[in-house]
Write a protein that holds these residues in place. Structure first.
Motif, PDB file in Angstrom:
ATOM      1  N   GLY A  75      63.221  78.248  20.149  1.00 58.17           N
ATOM      2  CA  GLY A  75      63.911  79.239  20.965  1.00 58.17           C
ATOM      3  C   GLY A  75      65.244  79.619  20.379  1.00 58.17           C
ATOM      4  O   GLY A  75      65.559  79.312  19.212  1.00 58.17           O
ATOM      5  N   TYR A 123      63.405  79.808  25.627  1.00 58.64           N
ATOM      6  CA  TYR A 123      62.403  79.000  24.932  1.00 58.64           C
ATOM      7  C   TYR A 123      61.143  79.814  24.640  1.00 58.64           C
ATOM      8  O   TYR A 123      60.766  80.715  25.388  1.00 58.64           O
ATOM      9  N   GLU A 164      71.957  71.166  25.236  1.00 60.37           N
ATOM     10  CA  GLU A 164      71.350  72.479  25.396  1.00 60.37           C
ATOM     11  C   GLU A 164      72.438  73.544  25.565  1.00 60.37           C
ATOM     12  O   GLU A 164      73.333  73.419  26.401  1.00 60.37           O
ATOM     13  N   LYS A 174      65.099  69.659  28.902  1.00 60.93           N
ATOM     14  CA  LYS A 174      66.088  70.275  28.027  1.00 60.93           C
ATOM     15  C   LYS A 174      66.735  69.231  27.129  1.00 60.93           C
ATOM     16  O   LYS A 174      66.744  68.033  27.432  1.00 60.93           O
TER      17      LYS A 174
END
Length: 393
Positions: free
Chosen positions: A213, A166, A160, A156
């Motif tokens: 994502g 994702y 994050e 990550k």
């Protein structure tokens, strides 16, 4: 009507001759290519570069080719291509600037057999500013297990967001369009990787991957990767290993290549032996012979494999095989062999002593016989007595 066509053709011929003479006489600068474009067809970094011929050269009786230059961010240098085509495909890292320039190269009789280069037409494309820098995944780690399936996992990003979702997309040259990961790997409900079956992979070409994502707060910045998956192969562990002890203190090790779709001729092996010290040897054979340096101590072996340099640039070592150590029969056999050798040495030494003693005894007997013979023929030497001479007179 025919006269007008003749006049037009004559005019074009005169213009062409005048253009050629003008270039040769005055060294005119050749125009760069027109309509230079960099087109993204959605192949995750495989871009199409396209341009057109300068209109001033359409009727010129010269050879025309082009010099394409693009900055290769993977190698940190400019790559140069010379071609007569009007397009070219090249691989780029879409997280960095795309920099392309094209020159026109004019050669032939109109420049007295030399070649004149135009200024460059240039295009620079910036990566899209989507999502914060910290939302991008840190790295991607991929392993091509046994050449049967590949697993890629990522870490990550530094910042994050909560509940990220994702997506992984991939493409190679035999695909008409990008595809999404066929099977995601998850941890605590969050996607952390992707598993690819063997039929979705292609070796010895760019295998492009994009991980992007979204989250409830913001989109995630995309991360792009280009792989050569033949360099990611990891063989399975070797399971069948046999060990044989020989009377002269040698151990003979033999094994079968691990299972999988890797060609046997592409494998090399590392043999590790442990006794007083740890020793490692690289071989491309499936056998190995070692001398026991200390028969009183147990020696054990284990083996692992990898794809060698003639089949891939780099590769991963397999896991080690289970250790192979001498059985109880071997452990009993080795001391017996050692005692036999020592007994043979001792017997040989005693025989040598006995022979030497006999030689000395024989020599002593011969010496006495010589002394007796000497006594028989030897006349002791006595000093002569002196007598007075008779006097004269």
């Amino acid at each position: 009507m025919k006269s007008e066509i003749v006049i037009q053709l004559s005019t074009l011929l005169v213009l062409q001759l005048n253009w050629n003479q003008f270039i040769a006489a005055y060294g005119i600068t050749v125009l760069p290519p027109a309509d230079l474009l960099v087109i993204d067809p959605g192949f995750l970094g495989q871009l199409l570069i396209r341009w057109t011929l300068p209109s001033s050269l359409e009727m010129v009786n010269c050879s025309v080719r082009f010099q394409l230059q693009y900055f290769n961010t993977y190698e940190d240098r400019w790559t140069t291509i010379r071609t007569t085509d009007l397009s070219y495909n090249a691989q780029f890292d879409l997280e960095k600037d795309v920099r392309v320039r094209v020159h026109t190269l004019l050669g032939g009789p109109c420049v007295n057999g030399s070649e004149v280069q135009s200024p460059g037409a240039e295009v620079v494309l910036k990566p899209p500013d989507k999502g914060s820098t910290g939302s991008k995944i840190k790295s991607l780690s991929c392993v091509f297990y046994w050449r049967e399936f590949m697993e890629c996992t990522w870490e990550k990003g530094e910042d994050e967001p909560e509940h990220p979702h994702y997506h992984l997309f991939y493409w190679h040259r035999e695909m008409e369009m990008t595809m999404e990961c066929p099977r995601y790997i998850e941890s605590n409900g969050v996607r952390t990787g992707c598993s690819f079956p063997g039929d979705s992979l292609l070796e010895f070409t760019e295998f492009n991957i994009c991980v992007n994502g979204s989250s409830a707060d913001e989109p995630l910045r995309p991360a792009y990767f280009t792989l050569q998956i033949q360099n990611l192969v990891k063989p399975a562990a070797i399971e069948t290993v046999s060990l044989e002890a020989q009377p002269n203190g040698l151990f003979h090790l033999e094994w079968l290549p691990s299972e999988g779709r890797i060609f046997d001729v592409c494998l090399e092996y590392e043999v590790e032996s442990r006794q007083t010290d740890m020793l490692r040897n690289i071989t491309r054979e499936t056998t190995f012979t070692s001398l026991s340096m200390d028969p009183s101590r147990t020696i054990c072996f284990r083996v692992r494999s990898r794809v060698h340099q003639f089949c891939a640039d780099i590769s991963f070592w397999s896991e080690w095989s289970h250790p192979s150590c001498p059985s109880e029969t071997m452990e009993i056999y080795m001391p017996i062999a050692t005692e036999t050798i020592m007994l043979g040495v001792l017997v040989s030494f005693m025989i040598m002593l006995l022979v030497l003693s006999l030689c000395l005894w024989s020599f002593r007997g011969r010496l006495k016989i010589c002394e007796r013979i000497k006594g028989m023929f030897y006349v002791p030497y006595k000093t002569k007595r002196s007598f007075p001479h008779p006097s004269l007179g």
